[in-house]
Design an enzyme around this catalytic site. Structure first.
Site, PDB file in Angstrom:
ATOM      1  N   PHE A 155       6.446  44.954  40.710  1.00 42.57           N
ATOM      2  CA  PHE A 155       7.846  45.335  40.931  1.00 42.57           C
ATOM      3  C   PHE A 155       8.289  45.143  42.379  1.00 42.57           C
ATOM      4  CE2 PHE A 155       6.419  47.615  37.182  1.00 42.57           C
ATOM      5  CZ  PHE A 155       7.456  47.394  36.294  1.00 42.57           C
ATOM      6  N   LYS A 210       8.759  45.357  32.590  1.00 39.51           N
ATOM      7  CA  LYS A 210       9.142  44.512  33.726  1.00 39.51           C
ATOM      8  C   LYS A 210      10.473  43.799  33.467  1.00 39.51           C
ATOM      9  CE  LYS A 210       9.217  42.031  37.337  1.00 39.51           C
ATOM     10  NZ  LYS A 210       9.501  42.563  38.650  1.00 39.51           N
ATOM     11  N   ASN A 214      14.294  44.393  35.474  1.00 35.62           N
ATOM     12  CA  ASN A 214      15.133  43.361  36.092  1.00 35.62           C
ATOM     13  C   ASN A 214      16.453  43.185  35.341  1.00 35.62           C
ATOM     14  OD1 ASN A 214      13.447  42.935  38.175  1.00 35.62           O
ATOM     15  ND2 ASN A 214      12.651  40.968  37.502  1.00 35.62           N
ATOM     16  N   CYS A 266      13.586  35.765  40.407  1.00 32.85           N
ATOM     17  CA  CYS A 266      13.267  36.696  39.312  1.00 32.85           C
ATOM     18  C   CYS A 266      14.434  36.991  38.374  1.00 32.85           C
ATOM     19  CB  CYS A 266      12.711  37.980  39.883  1.00 32.85           C
ATOM     20  SG  CYS A 266      11.093  37.742  40.625  1.00 32.85           S
ATOM     21  N   LYS A 269      15.774  34.072  36.031  1.00 33.68           N
ATOM     22  CA  LYS A 269      14.816  33.572  35.036  1.00 33.68           C
ATOM     23  C   LYS A 269      14.364  34.674  34.077  1.00 33.68           C
ATOM     24  CE  LYS A 269      10.216  33.892  37.149  1.00 33.68           C
ATOM     25  NZ  LYS A 269       9.722  35.015  36.372  1.00 33.68           N
ATOM     26  N   ARG A 334      15.567  30.068  45.878  1.00 27.24           N
ATOM     27  CA  ARG A 334      15.586  29.764  44.448  1.00 27.24           C
ATOM     28  C   ARG A 334      16.813  30.421  43.805  1.00 27.24           C
ATOM     29  NH1 ARG A 334       9.283  31.009  42.975  1.00 27.24           N
ATOM     30  NH2 ARG A 334       9.510  32.447  44.711  1.00 27.24           N
TER      31      ARG A 334
HETATM   32  N1  LIG Z   1       8.627  36.673  43.831  1.00 25.23           N
HETATM   33  C1  LIG Z   1       8.893  37.906  43.469  1.00 25.23           C
HETATM   34  O1  LIG Z   1       9.634  38.634  44.130  1.00 25.23           O
HETATM   35  C2  LIG Z   1       8.268  38.479  42.232  1.00 25.23           C
HETATM   36  C3  LIG Z   1       8.303  39.867  42.027  1.00 25.23           C
HETATM   37  C4  LIG Z   1       7.709  40.386  40.893  1.00 25.23           C
HETATM   38  C5  LIG Z   1       7.113  39.541  39.969  1.00 25.23           C
HETATM   39  N2  LIG Z   1       7.118  38.201  40.180  1.00 25.23           N
HETATM   40  C6  LIG Z   1       6.461  37.342  39.201  1.00 25.23           C
HETATM   41  O2  LIG Z   1       5.191  36.988  39.700  1.00 25.23           O
HETATM   42  C7  LIG Z   1       4.844  35.665  39.280  1.00 25.23           C
HETATM   43  C8  LIG Z   1       4.559  34.785  40.493  1.00 25.23           C
HETATM   44  O3  LIG Z   1       5.748  34.685  41.241  1.00 25.23           O
HETATM   45  P1  LIG Z   1       5.745  34.122  42.728  1.00 25.23           P
HETATM   46  O4  LIG Z   1       7.135  34.297  43.238  1.00 25.23           O
HETATM   47  O5  LIG Z   1       4.602  34.705  43.459  1.00 25.23           O
HETATM   48  O6  LIG Z   1       5.472  32.578  42.426  1.00 25.23           O
HETATM   49  P2  LIG Z   1       5.058  31.419  43.453  1.00 25.23           P
HETATM   50  O7  LIG Z   1       5.594  30.184  42.900  1.00 25.23           O
HETATM   51  O8  LIG Z   1       5.431  31.841  44.853  1.00 25.23           O
HETATM   52  O9  LIG Z   1       3.466  31.393  43.388  1.00 25.23           O
HETATM   53  C9  LIG Z   1       2.722  30.975  42.282  1.00 25.23           C
HETATM   54  C10 LIG Z   1       1.459  30.281  42.799  1.00 25.23           C
HETATM   55  O10 LIG Z   1       0.569  30.030  41.714  1.00 25.23           O
HETATM   56  C11 LIG Z   1      -0.108  28.809  41.979  1.00 25.23           C
HETATM   57  N3  LIG Z   1      -0.723  28.307  40.744  1.00 25.23           N
HETATM   58  C12 LIG Z   1      -0.129  27.744  39.678  1.00 25.23           C
HETATM   59  N4  LIG Z   1      -1.049  27.450  38.732  1.00 25.23           N
HETATM   60  C13 LIG Z   1      -2.239  27.859  39.195  1.00 25.23           C
HETATM   61  C14 LIG Z   1      -3.565  27.867  38.674  1.00 25.23           C
HETATM   62  N5  LIG Z   1      -3.837  27.402  37.440  1.00 25.23           N
HETATM   63  N6  LIG Z   1      -4.561  28.364  39.436  1.00 25.23           N
HETATM   64  C15 LIG Z   1      -4.302  28.843  40.674  1.00 25.23           C
HETATM   65  N7  LIG Z   1      -3.064  28.884  41.218  1.00 25.23           N
HETATM   66  C16 LIG Z   1      -2.051  28.401  40.489  1.00 25.23           C
HETATM   67  C17 LIG Z   1       0.990  27.937  42.558  1.00 25.23           C
HETATM   68  O11 LIG Z   1       0.457  26.837  43.260  1.00 25.23           O
HETATM   69  C18 LIG Z   1       1.728  28.936  43.450  1.00 25.23           C
HETATM   70  O12 LIG Z   1       1.197  28.948  44.768  1.00 25.23           O
HETATM   71  C19 LIG Z   1       6.019  35.178  38.439  1.00 25.23           C
HETATM   72  O13 LIG Z   1       5.751  35.441  37.094  1.00 25.23           O
HETATM   73  C20 LIG Z   1       7.158  36.041  38.928  1.00 25.23           C
HETATM   74  O14 LIG Z   1       8.157  36.215  37.954  1.00 25.23           O
HETATM   75  C21 LIG Z   1       7.656  37.652  41.303  1.00 25.23           C
END
Ligand SMILES: NC(=O)c1ccc[n+]([C@@H]2O[C@H](COP(=O)([O-])OP(=O)(O)OC[C@H]3O[C@@H](n4cnc5c(N)ncnc54)[C@H](O)[C@@H]3O)[C@@H](O)[C@H]2O)c1
Length: 440
Positions: A155, A210, A214, A266, A269, A334
């Protein structure tokens, strides 16, 4: 505890750093070799307040390390967090290919008990898919290794991610497995010394929680945006209305600010993914459907105001933009409203001069080479020779500018404020023609 993070993006890196900060031995893996190189050279690939220092000190203490070697990563942690991206597919559903690939690589390499934790935001039922993917890999190599799969949605807010992880409002654990629940409770114990914040529930409810969080926040924003647009037509001031309703404890003040639409990685999507899941189950979500439509329209509100102010013709005009990131304290663009505004303005024949305290490199990467887009080195420089200013992100440094200097630099002292940063009377007394959102 030994912890592995698969996916070292915003969520993975922040989670890894904070878990290392309280003494865990963390190994962060990613398929992006460039990201891992930057981290191993002592940098971080994103901007997030407090994160660089935290990563540095834990790296020096060898509590956090970074690798592209997935085999080593799976061998390391008893707990394996999956924190990879879940971007939207064409139809709005969450693309689970990265989650499944991460699960498969865990299944392919694990040789002893592992707790696999879905931290990515994933649709209800994904834990089952993760379990099946791991089981399929184990079966393929005829290995009988025990494992648990739990849901632990994240979160944190970008811009305050470290703070949110270190002092969470709640830690949701979706688990039907006592051993795994106990391990996660132990892992999160240092983050809740003040009072218990862990909520243990079944896996599906955790996954839905979750999206529900959102979706609710997005709903509040779209609701206020629509009311702000109505207030303009009725001659009411949305700021008074906000205070009038926020003072009701059932409503509260948070997330009631009208603006130029919500963006980021977030809300857009996750709203789309929840709508898609609902449609797949023949369950209409009328409210959320409208939330999304309202937001798409709101992203065009600023360009509409600019167009109307200049008689529909923007050919040859230059518009300054303050703020490109989807919100302050991040370089993340994004789905940022700034992108829609820039596209609208360019399409209408204007050029833009943009400034953001942190997201300039990201903007150059996104917009590419385009001689209609000029990058300023300061907020005031962006105004030189511009016909008007549009404020898109509420960075602190925009809150108290020198209005006289602004007026002198702009060709027309017109300000379209997509974040309602100023008191309209003050801006107008300073000689600005001020156009806020939903205010008199
Ligand atoms: N960004 C936010 O504020 C936030 C907050 C809460 C939840 N989330 C959720 O968390 C998840 C990640 O979001 P994020 O913003 O950190 O994404 P991001 O794109 O910043 O990071 C994802 C990472 O995963 C890596 N990756 C992809 N496939 C892989 C694999 N098979 N093995 C190893 N690494 C791999 C990518 O290279 C990338 O670096 C999403 O589901 C998002 O919805 C994001």
């Amino acid at each position: 505890m030994k912890v592995t993070i698969v996916g070292t993006g915003y969520v993975g890196l922040v989670s890894g750093a904070c878990l290392a900060e309280v003494g865990n031995d963390v190994l962060c893996a990613d398929v992006d070799a460039n990201k891992i190189r930057v981290l191993n050279e002592g940098g971080i690939p994103i901007f997030e307040p407090g994160l660089l220092d935290m990563v540095k000190r834990n790296r020096v203490a060898r509590r956090i390390r970074f690798t592209t070697d997935i085999r080593a990563a799976v061998a390391h942690g008893t707990v394996q967090f999956i924190a990879v991206g879940t971007p939207p597919e064409e139809d709005g559903s969450a693309d689970l290919q990265y989650v499944v690939a991460a699960a498969r690589s865990i299944g392919r390499h694990m040789n002893e008990y592992r707790v696999v934790v879905d931290k990515s935001t994933v649709p209800v039922g994904t834990a089952d898919r993760v379990r099946e993917s791991i089981a399929a890999e184990l079966a393929a190599r005829q290995a009988a290794v025990p494992f648990s799969v739990v849901s632990n949605p994240e979160f944190l807010k970008e811009g305050a991610a470290v703070e949110d992880f270190m002092r969470p409002d709640r830690v949701v654990i979706g688990s039907d497995d006592e051993q795994a629940t106990h391990i996660l409770r132990t892992l999160y114990a240092p983050f809740q010394r003040n009072h218990e914040r862990v909520l243990v529930m079944d896996v599906r409810s955790a996954e839905l929680t979750k999206y529900a969080a959102n979706a609710m926040l997005a709903t509040r924003i779209s609701f206020m945006n629509e009311l702000a647009n109505l207030a303009e037509k009725l001659g009411a001031d949305i700021e008074h209305v906000r205070q009038g309703i926020g003072s009701d404890p059932r409503i509260g003040y948070q997330f009631l600010y009208p603006g130029a639409g919500y963006g980021g990685s977030c809300f857009p999507k996750d709203v789309k993914a929840l709508l898609r899941s609902a449609a797949d189950h023949q369950q209409e979500l009328h409210v959320l459907d409208a939330v999304e439509r309202a937001n798409e329209l709101q992203k065009h509100v600023l360009s509409g105001k600019i167009r109307r102010r200049f008689g529909g013709k923007l050919q040859g005009l230059r518009i300054a933009l303050w703020g490109l990131a989807f919100k302050p304290n991040t370089d993340d663009m994004r789905e940022a409203p700034s992108r829609v505004l820039v596209a609208d303005l360019l399409e209408a024949g204007a050029s833009v001069c943009v400034y953001d305290p942190i997201a300039m490199d990201e903007a150059k990467r996104i917009f590419g080479a385009d001689d209609r887009i000029v990058y300023a080195t300061s907020p005031m420089q962006a105004l030189d020779g511009a016909d008007a200013l549009a404020i898109v992100t509420e960075w602190k440094e925009f809150r108290s500018p020198d209005f006289a200097d602004m007026r002198n630099r702009l060709r027309h002292a017109v300000v379209f404020d997509g974040r309602n940063l100023y008191e309209p009377a003050t801006a107008r007394e300073a000689g600005l023609e001020y156009h806020p959102i939903g205010r008199l």
